[in-house]
Design a protein around this motif. Structure first.
Motif, mmCIF file in Angstrom:
data_model
loop_
_atom_site.group_PDB
_atom_site.id
_atom_site.type_symbol
_atom_site.label_atom_id
_atom_site.label_comp_id
_atom_site.label_asym_id
_atom_site.label_seq_id
_atom_site.Cartn_x
_atom_site.Cartn_y
_atom_site.Cartn_z
ATOM 1 N N MET A 1 -47.498 -4.834 37.576
ATOM 2 C CA MET A 1 -48.228 -4.321 36.427
ATOM 3 C C MET A 1 -47.391 -3.237 35.754
ATOM 4 O O MET A 1 -46.735 -2.449 36.420
ATOM 5 C CB MET A 1 -49.565 -3.726 36.891
ATOM 6 N N LYS A 2 -47.418 -3.237 34.421
ATOM 7 C CA LYS A 2 -46.678 -2.243 33.653
ATOM 8 C C LYS A 2 -47.632 -1.459 32.776
ATOM 9 O O LYS A 2 -48.664 -1.968 32.343
ATOM 10 C CB LYS A 2 -45.605 -2.918 32.794
ATOM 11 N N CYS A 3 -47.262 -0.223 32.507
ATOM 12 C CA CYS A 3 -48.063 0.647 31.646
ATOM 13 C C CYS A 3 -47.168 1.212 30.543
ATOM 14 O O CYS A 3 -46.135 1.819 30.833
ATOM 15 C CB CYS A 3 -48.671 1.777 32.461
ATOM 16 N N ILE A 4 -47.566 0.982 29.306
ATOM 17 C CA ILE A 4 -46.839 1.499 28.146
ATOM 18 C C ILE A 4 -47.736 2.527 27.467
ATOM 19 O O ILE A 4 -48.855 2.207 27.072
ATOM 20 C CB ILE A 4 -46.468 0.371 27.170
ATOM 21 N N VAL A 5 -47.236 3.746 27.371
ATOM 22 C CA VAL A 5 -48.013 4.869 26.840
ATOM 23 C C VAL A 5 -47.366 5.371 25.560
ATOM 24 O O VAL A 5 -46.172 5.660 25.544
ATOM 25 C CB VAL A 5 -48.050 6.036 27.852
ATOM 26 N N PRO A 74 -54.001 9.937 36.100
ATOM 27 C CA PRO A 74 -55.148 9.247 36.717
ATOM 28 C C PRO A 74 -55.162 7.734 36.466
ATOM 29 O O PRO A 74 -55.556 6.967 37.334
ATOM 30 C CB PRO A 74 -56.362 9.921 36.066
ATOM 31 N N LEU A 75 -54.725 7.296 35.277
ATOM 32 C CA LEU A 75 -54.729 5.861 34.982
ATOM 33 C C LEU A 75 -53.750 5.119 35.880
ATOM 34 O O LEU A 75 -54.101 4.102 36.483
ATOM 35 C CB LEU A 75 -54.406 5.611 33.505
ATOM 36 N N ILE A 76 -52.513 5.627 36.002
ATOM 37 C CA ILE A 76 -51.563 4.888 36.836
ATOM 38 C C ILE A 76 -51.930 4.993 38.320
ATOM 39 O O ILE A 76 -51.664 4.077 39.083
ATOM 40 C CB ILE A 76 -50.084 5.225 36.552
ATOM 41 N N ASP A 77 -52.584 6.093 38.712
ATOM 42 C CA ASP A 77 -53.080 6.183 40.095
ATOM 43 C C ASP A 77 -54.180 5.148 40.346
ATOM 44 O O ASP A 77 -54.165 4.449 41.354
ATOM 45 C CB ASP A 77 -53.631 7.587 40.390
ATOM 46 N N PHE A 78 -55.144 5.048 39.425
ATOM 47 C CA PHE A 78 -56.270 4.130 39.577
ATOM 48 C C PHE A 78 -55.787 2.683 39.686
ATOM 49 O O PHE A 78 -56.261 1.915 40.521
ATOM 50 C CB PHE A 78 -57.245 4.273 38.403
ATOM 51 N N TYR A 79 -54.846 2.301 38.823
ATOM 52 C CA TYR A 79 -54.343 0.923 38.820
ATOM 53 C C TYR A 79 -53.163 0.723 39.779
ATOM 54 O O TYR A 79 -52.594 -0.357 39.839
ATOM 55 C CB TYR A 79 -53.961 0.488 37.406
ATOM 56 N N ASN A 80 -52.799 1.792 40.506
ATOM 57 C CA ASN A 80 -51.712 1.734 41.480
ATOM 58 C C ASN A 80 -50.410 1.222 40.850
ATOM 59 O O ASN A 80 -49.742 0.340 41.384
ATOM 60 C CB ASN A 80 -52.120 0.885 42.688
ATOM 61 N N ILE A 81 -50.085 1.775 39.692
ATOM 62 C CA ILE A 81 -48.865 1.390 38.972
ATOM 63 C C ILE A 81 -47.726 2.286 39.427
ATOM 64 O O ILE A 81 -47.860 3.512 39.446
ATOM 65 C CB ILE A 81 -49.065 1.524 37.442
ATOM 66 N N ASP A 82 -46.624 1.691 39.795
ATOM 67 C CA ASP A 82 -45.442 2.453 40.192
ATOM 68 C C ASP A 82 -44.912 3.210 38.975
ATOM 69 O O ASP A 82 -44.899 2.671 37.868
ATOM 70 C CB ASP A 82 -44.377 1.479 40.723
ATOM 71 N N VAL A 83 -44.460 4.436 39.192
ATOM 72 C CA VAL A 83 -43.929 5.241 38.088
ATOM 73 C C VAL A 83 -42.779 4.508 37.387
ATOM 74 O O VAL A 83 -42.629 4.598 36.173
ATOM 75 C CB VAL A 83 -43.498 6.647 38.577
ATOM 76 N N LYS A 84 -41.994 3.742 38.131
ATOM 77 C CA LYS A 84 -40.879 3.004 37.506
ATOM 78 C C LYS A 84 -41.372 1.892 36.573
ATOM 79 O O LYS A 84 -40.608 1.361 35.773
ATOM 80 C CB LYS A 84 -39.919 2.457 38.551
ATOM 81 N N ASP A 85 -42.652 1.554 36.675
ATOM 82 C CA ASP A 85 -43.250 0.553 35.793
ATOM 83 C C ASP A 85 -44.057 1.193 34.672
ATOM 84 O O ASP A 85 -44.942 0.570 34.086
ATOM 85 C CB ASP A 85 -44.135 -0.404 36.607
ATOM 86 N N THR A 86 -43.744 2.450 34.389
ATOM 87 C CA THR A 86 -44.404 3.203 33.322
ATOM 88 C C THR A 86 -43.375 3.537 32.254
ATOM 89 O O THR A 86 -42.251 3.928 32.568
ATOM 90 C CB THR A 86 -45.021 4.501 33.895
#
Length: 186
Positions: A1-5, A74-86
């Motif tokens: 999973m990736k997160c784009i902010v 909190p969002l990346i913690d909740f979804y268990n997203i690795d920081v490298k995928d942010t």
């Protein structure tokens, strides 16, 4: 999973300001994919979608710029997203309008939204796209400058950088960030 902010300030008052260029990139991605920010939680508006079998979150923190990390952490913690995928997208005074620069880590460079993000993630090692807004050429306080809109003669360059940053985000959904960085920083 990736997160784009995309970093920015909430509300109509700030909609087209230089400081909201991160929000503008998220808006461009939403437009291209015909998605909507349909979730409100963690002090942010976001959507969770699938791109070629991978889950992707697009996030616009609603904390105001200086507290951006309060939404991201909190969002990346909740979804268990690795920081490298942010990937965090934000304005940069030290780059000329129209330029983008991708990095895998670094300090905050005086940017309070990035300072808050570093504080809440507990690391400086996360992917970023810095988007140039240039420095003021007239004696104007920096806060007034970043909260001002792009003048007509800079709108084309700003639009180009928003599109390039969106292209880089899409490329990152398919390739490792260091490859995307090599492609878009050249």
């Amino acid at each position: 999973m990736k997160c784009i902010v995309g970093l920015g300030n909430p509300g109509r008052k700030y909609k087209k300001t230089r400081h909201n260029i991160g929000f503008m990139v998220i808006d461009e991605l939403l437009s291209r994919y015909k998605w909507k920010l349909n979730k409100t939680k963690f002090n942010g508006n976001y959507t969770l979608e699938n791109v070629d079998g991978e889950k992707v979150i697009l996030l616009q923190p609603q904390t105001y710029m200086n507290l951006s990390g309060e939404a991201i952490g909190p969002l990346i913690d909740f979804y268990n997203i690795d920081v490298k995928d942010t990937l965090v997208i934000y304005d940069d005074l030290d780059l000329p309008t129209g330029k983008i620069r991708l990095r895998q880590k670094g300090g905050h460079g005086g940017h309070n939204g990035i300072r808050s993000t570093i504080d809440h993630l507990g690391t400086k090692e996360f992917n970023r796209i810095r988007i140039g807004i240039g420095r003021p050429t007239t004696p104007i306080p920096v806060v007034d400058y970043v909260l001002g809109k792009f003048p007509k003669h800079q709108q084309e360059d700003a639009s180009k950088s928003i599109n390039n940053a969106a292209d880089a985000c899409i490329a990152w959904m398919e390739k490792p960030f260091n490859e995307v960085m090599n492609e878009f920083n050249s």
